[in-house]
Scaffold this active site. Sequence first.
Site, PDB file in Angstrom:
ATOM      1  N   ARG A 279       0.796  -1.233   0.000  1.00 41.21           N
ATOM      2  CA  ARG A 279       0.000   0.000   0.000  1.00 41.21           C
ATOM      3  C   ARG A 279       0.824   1.275   0.000  1.00 41.21           C
ATOM      4  O   ARG A 279       0.467   2.254  -0.643  1.00 41.21           O
ATOM      5  CB  ARG A 279      -0.876   0.027   1.250  1.00 41.21           C
ATOM      6  CG  ARG A 279      -2.295  -0.333   0.978  1.00 41.21           C
ATOM      7  CD  ARG A 279      -3.083  -0.132   2.236  1.00 41.21           C
ATOM      8  NE  ARG A 279      -3.918  -1.277   2.482  1.00 41.21           N
ATOM      9  CZ  ARG A 279      -3.852  -2.019   3.582  1.00 41.21           C
ATOM     10  NH1 ARG A 279      -2.996  -1.744   4.541  1.00 41.21           N
ATOM     11  NH2 ARG A 279      -4.666  -3.039   3.714  1.00 41.21           N
TER      12      ARG A 279
ATOM     13  N   GLU B 196      -6.039  -1.443  -4.897  1.00 45.01           N
ATOM     14  CA  GLU B 196      -5.398  -1.930  -3.662  1.00 45.01           C
ATOM     15  C   GLU B 196      -6.156  -1.437  -2.415  1.00 45.01           C
ATOM     16  O   GLU B 196      -5.563  -1.044  -1.426  1.00 45.01           O
ATOM     17  CB  GLU B 196      -3.916  -1.560  -3.637  1.00 45.01           C
ATOM     18  CG  GLU B 196      -3.158  -2.365  -4.700  1.00 45.01           C
ATOM     19  CD  GLU B 196      -1.650  -2.337  -4.545  1.00 45.01           C
ATOM     20  OE1 GLU B 196      -1.195  -2.382  -3.397  1.00 45.01           O
ATOM     21  OE2 GLU B 196      -0.974  -2.292  -5.571  1.00 45.01           O
TER      22      GLU B 196
ATOM     23  N   THR C  97     -10.051   0.634  -1.871  1.00 43.16           N
ATOM     24  CA  THR C  97     -10.495   2.013  -2.085  1.00 43.16           C
ATOM     25  C   THR C  97     -10.135   2.850  -0.856  1.00 43.16           C
ATOM     26  O   THR C  97      -9.882   2.304   0.226  1.00 43.16           O
ATOM     27  CB  THR C  97     -12.017   2.091  -2.264  1.00 43.16           C
ATOM     28  OG1 THR C  97     -12.630   1.659  -1.029  1.00 43.16           O
ATOM     29  CG2 THR C  97     -12.509   1.232  -3.411  1.00 43.16           C
TER      30      THR C  97
END
Lengths: 260, 385
Positions: B242, B363, B365
């Site tokens: 992330r 990846e 929302t």
Amino acid sequence: MNMVVCIKQVPDTAEVRINPETNTLIRDGVPSIINPYDVHAIEAALQIREKAGGKVTALTMGPPQAEVALREALSMGVDDAALLTDRAFAGSDTWATAYTLSKAIQLLGADIILCGKQAIDGDTAQVGPEIAEFLDIPHISYIRKIDEAGGGRIVVQRLMDDGFDVIESSLPVLLTVVRELNVPRLPSLKGKMAAKKAMIRKLTAADIGAEESSLGLRGSPTQVKNIFAPESRKDRKMLEGTIEEKVEALVRELVGLKCL
Amino acid sequence: MDYFLTEEQLMIRDLARQIAEEKIVPVRAELDETGEFPWDVMKTIAQSDLFGLFIPEEYGGLGKGCLELCVAVEELSRACLGVSTSYAANALGTYPLLLFGTEDQKKRFLPDIAAGKRLVAFGLTEANAGSDAGGTQTTARLEGNEYVINGTKQWITNGGVAEIYTIIAITDRSKGPRGASAFVVEKGTPGFSFGKKENKMGIRASATTELIFDNCRVPRENLIGKDGAGFLVAMKTLDSSRTGVGAQGVGVAQGAFEEAVKFARKRVQFGHPVITFQAIQHMLADMATSIEAARALVYAVARFIDSGAKDVSKESAISKLYATDVAMKVTTDAVQVMGGSGYMKEYPVEKMMRDAKILQIYEGTNQIQRNVIGQALIKEFARSK
């Protein structure tokens, strides 16, 4: 196959200006790069090595900071680097430079010597061929393609105004290359890391067994008297239109200026 | 601002920047137009060793961490998010193997991945399983020494172009979230094919396809982690990746911002370059401020992850959420600063704005990121009481 690539560290001329007062290059804050043609020479050597095997050494002559250019060459993948640096080399013109490089090349030993066709700062295109003369070996300039290299011979294409020549030569040989030859690779991260740590061999006048009278300013038959930026003339006119219209306009202008 | 990157990190940044400027900027508009996969750029990235950045040295990589990956992703994103998505998705697909793979799996796959010889893709999303991974319908049934996979994955980045796929499938539906498992599937395995390539609003250079499994048999050794650990693999993978999406946000925002400043210095209205007007200056000042804040946050979280922190869900969600919201705002404002010119394809900012939108979606929302952060807060405060 032993190869030596002669490279030159040059100011990035896209950003060079001339001080109009002193008529010298303003080098402050101008980044140094490997002469762009020399980068193609490095790529050519690496490609020959990939096919025919062997060793590639990058060679330059310059002040200690020219080491940066050699590290860049190492990061692209050359095996070794040597820096010719000595106060005795200062003030060399192309003749003395070629002599000095040729002595280093004799020391290093080379089957193929590669150079860029010219440097973007001096633009003489003399050093490569002069090295070949000092070494008494053949040279082929403006190489646009290498067809074969190995087995004691080389077949290359030389760029001409109206096409190209295909030339075969025995080795050793010196080649100068043009941009069309290849697309140089970018450095790799592993290459950069290795280049950072690499030892760079320093060569002095004594190391290469050079005759002192042939070095530097003393060994240079030519000397730069003056560098100046030509004044840019503002009284210019661009003629637009078809060829016929432009010719008519030009004739009118010349008649108006009483040149005709 | 100086983030006190090490000499090596600066080397990585400079190399990624060189690739971006010399190899990506000249082709990005065409890639956006045609939607062709940037094979040439991928080849350059492979030769530069950047695919191996985060892979341990014993498997042919450089053994660097999240910060180095973020620095590289940021520079590529500054030029083109489509390219950087293809690059970053490779890391996403690799994490399951890196985090949970057996020694044998690592030896089998990581060296080729590090060398950029084979691309990787991660397959989690399905038609009915996006934010809700629990809706996964793809199944893997153990038959002797083989798993038989059936189902369809959707919107998979690097679909078709990758040769290695790490995917999530249900091995025991009765166990709920503990009934999912992760697998590695190679391109060319019988029963494994690709659906249509999606026609996207942005990141058009990246390849997005369905993965179709029709009685696709893979050996038992292709199970990643334990049977039933699929969602753990997926969550830990996303935790690791992330921040890289955050770095994409910083990069595209920086790229758009630079275009806007360049334009504002040249564009003359009312007799002055528009950058001399306070209205424009304030917009640029806000853009610069938020980009710097996002970069500081992404680097800080990356360093936190590299410190070996155990649970990074909240922090990685925070970095992704903030930096990608910044990316959307800054790219939109870059178009605004440039006015009509910004809206035209002659300039790259309209593409950057279209591209940036995906960062708030993929990846997880940004709404899901807020859920992750919210749930972490609940846990944290319950513990501290």
